[in-house]
Design a protein around this motif. Structure first.
Motif, PDB file in Angstrom:
ATOM      1  N   LEU A  63      33.584  62.819 -37.746  1.00 12.68           N
ATOM      2  CA  LEU A  63      32.712  63.967 -38.049  1.00 12.68           C
ATOM      3  C   LEU A  63      31.346  63.515 -38.550  1.00 12.68           C
ATOM      4  O   LEU A  63      31.251  62.616 -39.389  1.00 12.68           O
ATOM      5  N   HIS A  64      30.311  64.160 -38.035  1.00 10.66           N
ATOM      6  CA  HIS A  64      28.969  64.020 -38.595  1.00 10.66           C
ATOM      7  C   HIS A  64      28.662  65.289 -39.394  1.00 10.66           C
ATOM      8  O   HIS A  64      29.148  66.365 -39.050  1.00 10.66           O
ATOM      9  N   PRO A  65      27.827  65.176 -40.426  1.00 12.18           N
ATOM     10  CA  PRO A  65      27.474  66.385 -41.175  1.00 12.18           C
ATOM     11  C   PRO A  65      26.755  67.409 -40.285  1.00 12.18           C
ATOM     12  O   PRO A  65      25.970  67.036 -39.416  1.00 12.18           O
ATOM     13  N   GLY A  66      27.062  68.676 -40.524  1.00 12.01           N
ATOM     14  CA  GLY A  66      26.440  69.750 -39.754  1.00 12.01           C
ATOM     15  C   GLY A  66      25.332  70.418 -40.538  1.00 12.01           C
ATOM     16  O   GLY A  66      25.081  70.072 -41.701  1.00 12.01           O
ATOM     17  N   PRO A  67      24.652  71.403 -39.922  1.00  8.56           N
ATOM     18  CA  PRO A  67      23.464  71.994 -40.554  1.00  8.56           C
ATOM     19  C   PRO A  67      23.774  72.966 -41.687  1.00  8.56           C
ATOM     20  O   PRO A  67      22.890  73.279 -42.480  1.00  8.56           O
ATOM     21  N   VAL A  83      36.327  73.817 -33.085  1.00  5.39           N
ATOM     22  CA  VAL A  83      35.478  72.769 -32.519  1.00  5.39           C
ATOM     23  C   VAL A  83      34.986  73.255 -31.170  1.00  5.39           C
ATOM     24  O   VAL A  83      35.785  73.520 -30.268  1.00  5.39           O
ATOM     25  N   PHE A  84      33.673  73.373 -31.002  1.00  3.50           N
ATOM     26  CA  PHE A  84      33.120  73.896 -29.762  1.00  3.50           C
ATOM     27  C   PHE A  84      33.195  72.850 -28.652  1.00  3.50           C
ATOM     28  O   PHE A  84      32.690  71.732 -28.785  1.00  3.50           O
ATOM     29  N   LEU A  85      33.812  73.247 -27.532  1.00  2.87           N
ATOM     30  CA  LEU A  85      33.923  72.374 -26.357  1.00  2.87           C
ATOM     31  C   LEU A  85      32.951  72.861 -25.276  1.00  2.87           C
ATOM     32  O   LEU A  85      32.089  73.693 -25.538  1.00  2.87           O
ATOM     33  N   ALA A  86      33.091  72.343 -24.053  1.00  4.59           N
ATOM     34  CA  ALA A  86      32.021  72.468 -23.045  1.00  4.59           C
ATOM     35  C   ALA A  86      31.582  73.903 -22.737  1.00  4.59           C
ATOM     36  O   ALA A  86      30.423  74.130 -22.423  1.00  4.59           O
ATOM     37  N   ASP A  87      32.492  74.881 -22.809  1.00  2.71           N
ATOM     38  CA  ASP A  87      32.124  76.253 -22.447  1.00  2.71           C
ATOM     39  C   ASP A  87      31.733  77.082 -23.670  1.00  2.71           C
ATOM     40  O   ASP A  87      31.803  78.305 -23.640  1.00  2.71           O
ATOM     41  N   HIS A  88      31.287  76.435 -24.736  1.00  6.08           N
ATOM     42  CA  HIS A  88      30.982  77.156 -25.975  1.00  6.08           C
ATOM     43  C   HIS A  88      29.789  78.085 -25.777  1.00  6.08           C
ATOM     44  O   HIS A  88      28.916  77.825 -24.947  1.00  6.08           O
ATOM     45  N   PRO A  89      29.741  79.200 -26.566  1.00  5.35           N
ATOM     46  CA  PRO A  89      28.565  80.067 -26.493  1.00  5.35           C
ATOM     47  C   PRO A  89      27.324  79.302 -26.960  1.00  5.35           C
ATOM     48  O   PRO A  89      27.430  78.452 -27.844  1.00  5.35           O
ATOM     49  N   VAL A  90      26.176  79.590 -26.362  1.00  6.43           N
ATOM     50  CA  VAL A  90      24.971  78.808 -26.669  1.00  6.43           C
ATOM     51  C   VAL A  90      24.392  79.138 -28.038  1.00  6.43           C
ATOM     52  O   VAL A  90      23.691  78.330 -28.620  1.00  6.43           O
ATOM     53  N   THR A  91      24.686  80.360 -28.527  1.00  8.64           N
ATOM     54  CA  THR A  91      24.281  80.697 -29.884  1.00  8.64           C
ATOM     55  C   THR A  91      25.494  81.243 -30.628  1.00  8.64           C
ATOM     56  O   THR A  91      26.446  81.699 -30.003  1.00  8.64           O
ATOM     57  N   ALA A 114      30.081  70.817 -39.527  1.00  4.60           N
ATOM     58  CA  ALA A 114      30.103  69.422 -39.100  1.00  4.60           C
ATOM     59  C   ALA A 114      30.019  69.375 -37.576  1.00  4.60           C
ATOM     60  O   ALA A 114      30.070  70.413 -36.908  1.00  4.60           O
ATOM     61  N   VAL A 115      29.853  68.164 -37.036  1.00  7.10           N
ATOM     62  CA  VAL A 115      29.809  67.975 -35.583  1.00  7.10           C
ATOM     63  C   VAL A 115      30.725  66.797 -35.241  1.00  7.10           C
ATOM     64  O   VAL A 115      30.600  65.716 -35.828  1.00  7.10           O
ATOM     65  N   VAL A 116      31.653  67.016 -34.292  1.00 13.81           N
ATOM     66  CA  VAL A 116      32.555  65.945 -33.868  1.00 13.81           C
ATOM     67  C   VAL A 116      31.771  64.929 -33.038  1.00 13.81           C
ATOM     68  O   VAL A 116      30.976  65.306 -32.163  1.00 13.81           O
ATOM     69  N   ASP A 117      31.990  63.662 -33.295  1.00 19.36           N
ATOM     70  CA  ASP A 117      31.302  62.598 -32.566  1.00 19.36           C
ATOM     71  C   ASP A 117      31.541  62.753 -31.060  1.00 19.36           C
ATOM     72  O   ASP A 117      32.668  63.011 -30.613  1.00 19.36           O
ATOM     73  N   ALA A 118      30.462  62.580 -30.271  1.00 16.42           N
ATOM     74  CA  ALA A 118      30.543  62.780 -28.820  1.00 16.42           C
ATOM     75  C   ALA A 118      31.621  61.879 -28.205  1.00 16.42           C
ATOM     76  O   ALA A 118      32.270  62.261 -27.226  1.00 16.42           O
ATOM     77  N   GLY A 119      31.823  60.701 -28.797  1.00 15.14           N
ATOM     78  CA  GLY A 119      32.822  59.776 -28.255  1.00 15.14           C
ATOM     79  C   GLY A 119      34.255  60.232 -28.455  1.00 15.14           C
ATOM     80  O   GLY A 119      35.181  59.644 -27.881  1.00 15.14           O
ATOM     81  N   ARG A 145      10.682  72.135 -41.739  1.00 21.03           N
ATOM     82  CA  ARG A 145      12.004  71.909 -42.308  1.00 21.03           C
ATOM     83  C   ARG A 145      13.026  71.877 -41.176  1.00 21.03           C
ATOM     84  O   ARG A 145      13.127  72.807 -40.388  1.00 21.03           O
ATOM     85  N   ALA A 146      13.735  70.753 -41.089  1.00 21.90           N
ATOM     86  CA  ALA A 146      14.707  70.600 -40.014  1.00 21.90           C
ATOM     87  C   ALA A 146      16.015  70.073 -40.580  1.00 21.90           C
ATOM     88  O   ALA A 146      16.009  69.225 -41.474  1.00 21.90           O
ATOM     89  N   ARG A 147      17.130  70.586 -40.055  1.00 21.02           N
ATOM     90  CA  ARG A 147      18.452  70.135 -40.502  1.00 21.02           C
ATOM     91  C   ARG A 147      19.081  69.323 -39.390  1.00 21.02           C
ATOM     92  O   ARG A 147      19.029  69.732 -38.226  1.00 21.02           O
ATOM     93  N   PRO A 148      19.696  68.191 -39.746  1.00 19.01           N
ATOM     94  CA  PRO A 148      20.395  67.445 -38.696  1.00 19.01           C
ATOM     95  C   PRO A 148      21.637  68.214 -38.236  1.00 19.01           C
ATOM     96  O   PRO A 148      22.298  68.860 -39.046  1.00 19.01           O
ATOM     97  N   VAL A 149      21.916  68.156 -36.936  1.00 21.33           N
ATOM     98  CA  VAL A 149      23.121  68.749 -36.360  1.00 21.33           C
ATOM     99  C   VAL A 149      23.834  67.617 -35.636  1.00 21.33           C
ATOM    100  O   VAL A 149      23.711  67.458 -34.417  1.00 21.33           O
ATOM    101  N   GLY A 150      24.527  66.784 -36.398  1.00 16.28           N
ATOM    102  CA  GLY A 150      25.103  65.584 -35.802  1.00 16.28           C
ATOM    103  C   GLY A 150      23.995  64.609 -35.467  1.00 16.28           C
ATOM    104  O   GLY A 150      22.845  64.766 -35.898  1.00 16.28           O
ATOM    105  N   PRO A 151      24.336  63.543 -34.709  1.00 18.53           N
ATOM    106  CA  PRO A 151      23.378  62.449 -34.491  1.00 18.53           C
ATOM    107  C   PRO A 151      22.319  62.718 -33.423  1.00 18.53           C
ATOM    108  O   PRO A 151      21.363  61.953 -33.317  1.00 18.53           O
TER     109      PRO A 151
END
Lengths: 290, 208
Positions: free
Chosen positions: A173-177, A241-249, A256-261, B14-20
């Motif tokens: 996990l990476h930190p999310g906004p 966890v949003f996968l490929a068909d996730h809504p754009v907004t 958090a954001v799951v690592d792309a790998g 002001r910008a927030r990181p959203v993953g890498p």
């Protein structure tokens, strides 16, 4: 050449690398959920990386080809039969004209990929042959009775390829906004908790049951753009966890954001499977992806 | 993070990181979001997706270390770019017209007149391909959403929620207040661009 579909199982779709670049018009990116598996299938039959393959969910796909061709099945591993005889997983196999190719229920994992030399040649939509299952942009879902065009084989299949090693262990996990919408350090809290994959998971998102994250802010978040792998937390506190068909907004905070790998692993988790998380090291994020 | 200081710029972004590989930039509102999205596209910054929204712009598929310094050169402006003007012919017979008239403290005829007198701007798309969030309704004409969404709203429905107006490109569930319908095609993948009302487009509704 054409591929005749006799059975399509729970859900079979045409997928390639998706259609990034249209989010501002409301179009999900789509694309193979287990992208490394789709890439491997294409390499095995000598296709370019952007060729379209079939993604099938928990097996049940049966096809006949109108001419001899090379095929490869990758991803979730289960029986691969040609006219009832077992064939190999993750290797190029010759499919004779008129022979019946069947994919059985995988022993583990969810999504398998069938590549045919030449690629599935349905008409692209906005530059991609992927089917998005949220808004149904792209070719229609593949049903029994469908006849799919196949392109010209580009060259000989690869003699050998290396299947990817499994990667056990937690999803990174990476930190999310919007972590500040939750009590304490919610990413750390997720890394200490155990989650279970819920039945309602699909190509849009991996839904997780587990200890709910406690929100410290009330009110609504104005809709904002969402990324692939975003961990969105609705009022229930259960992450998606949003996968490929996730809504754009979306209007729920992203913690958090799951690592792309690790996204391909999300594609292969079954309802009931346990999921754990760990904090991604920033260095790992900077490493080149395959 | 404040990226302005690094370059000695007067402007603070002001910008927030959203993953890498993505950043979410805070802006004052939809007009500023549109202006920033256009600014980023005009400069051909290396970015896969530019997604303006109500109070943010998402830049996805970027190297934050490269894009954040570039953003410091942006001077926030609330002025929305003036895109093309599209007129949408509407039959005002929506099932929520009475409820909207109540919310506005007026008559159905007056609702139609006021709605058709406004010029909206497509602020961003989302929810469904080609569904544009149209800004332009003043705060005092804000309309609450339905308490529970309808399972099916027909394609072409013209509807209001909060201070937004929208037209459903395809039939879908929806909780907005329906005031009318149109036959105009909102979404066609063979058209360039496929959305009739991409962000920045100005929109007027004309009673059919």
């Amino acid at each position: 050449m054409r591929l005749h579909v006799l059975a399509a199982g729970h859900l079979t779709t045409v997928q390639d690398r998706g259609r990034p670049g249209w989010a501002h018009l409301g179009v999900p990116r789509a694309g193979a959920l287990d992208a490394p598996a789709a890439d491997l299938a294409n390499r095995l039959v000598g296709n370019p990386a952007d060729a379209a393959v079939l993604e099938t969910t928990l097996g049940g796909l049966a096809v006949r080809a109108s001419a001899d061709c090379w095929v490869a099945v990758t991803g979730a591993e289960g029986p691969v039969l040609v006219d009832g005889r077992p064939r190999g997983h993750a290797r190029a196999e010759r499919l004779p004209a008129g022979a019946l190719l069947e994919l059985g229920t995988p022993r583990r994992g969810v999504r398998s990929y069938l590549a045919v030399a030449g690629g599935i040649a349905v008409e692209p939509v906005l530059g991609s042959r992927s089917t998005d299952t949220l808004a149904w942009v792209g070719p229609p879902r593949v049903e029994a009775g469908a006849v799919l065009p196949v392109g010209l084989p580009p060259g000989p299949p690869a003699a050998l390829d290396t299947p990817r090693p499994g990667r056990p262990g937690p999803l990174r996990l990476h930190p999310g906004p919007r972590a500040d919408w939750f009590a304490g350090d919610p990413v750390a809290a997720m890394c200490h908790a155990a989650y279970t994959v819920e039945e309602a998971s699909n190509r849009v998102g991996l839904r997780l049951a587990g200890p709910p994250l406690e929100r410290v802010r009330s009110g609504e978040l104005p809709s904002e753009g969402m990324v692939l792998g975003a961990v969105q937390v609705p009022p229930s506190g259960r992450p998606v966890v949003f996968l490929a068909d996730h809504p754009v907004t979306g209007g729920y905070p992203v913690v958090a954001v799951v690592d792309a790998g690790d996204l391909w692993r999300c594609a292969q988790l079954r309802p009931g499977d346990e999921v754990r998380f760990s904090l991604a090291r920033p260095a790992a994020a900077a490493a080149p992806t395959r | 993070m404040d990226v302005a200081g690094a370059l000695g710029s007067r402007v603070s972004v002001r910008a927030r990181p959203v993953g890498p590989s993505a950043v979410l930039v805070d802006v004052a509102g939809p007009g500023e979001a549109l202006a920033l999205a256009a600014w980023v596209r005009d400069r051909s910054l290396p970015v896969v997706e530019v997604v303006p929204a109500a109070a943010t712009v998402l830049l996805d598929g970027v190297d934050p270390a490269a894009v954040l310094p570039a953003l410091a050169a942006w001077e926030p402006t609330a002025e929305a770019p003036t895109g093309g003007l599209v007129e949408v012919s509407v039959t005002y017979d929506g099932e929520d017209l009475d409820a909207v008239a109540d919310a506005w403290g007026t008559t159905v005829a007056e609702v139609v007149e006021r709605h058709a007198a406004l010029t909206f701007v497509s602020a961003f798309c989302g929810f469904a391909p080609g569904f544009a969030y149209l800004a332009g309704l003043p705060d005092e004409l804000s309309v609450p959403r339905l308490d529970s969404p309808r399972p099916r709203v027909p394609a072409g429905s013209v509807a209001l929620a909060g201070t937004w107006c929208g037209v459903y490109p395809t039939a879908s569930p929806g909780g907005w207040r329906i005031i009318g319908r149109t036959d105009v095609g909102l979404w066609d993948t063979r058209r360039e661009p496929p959305a009739l009302l991409p962000p920045g487009t100005r929109v007027r509704f004309v009673p059919a």
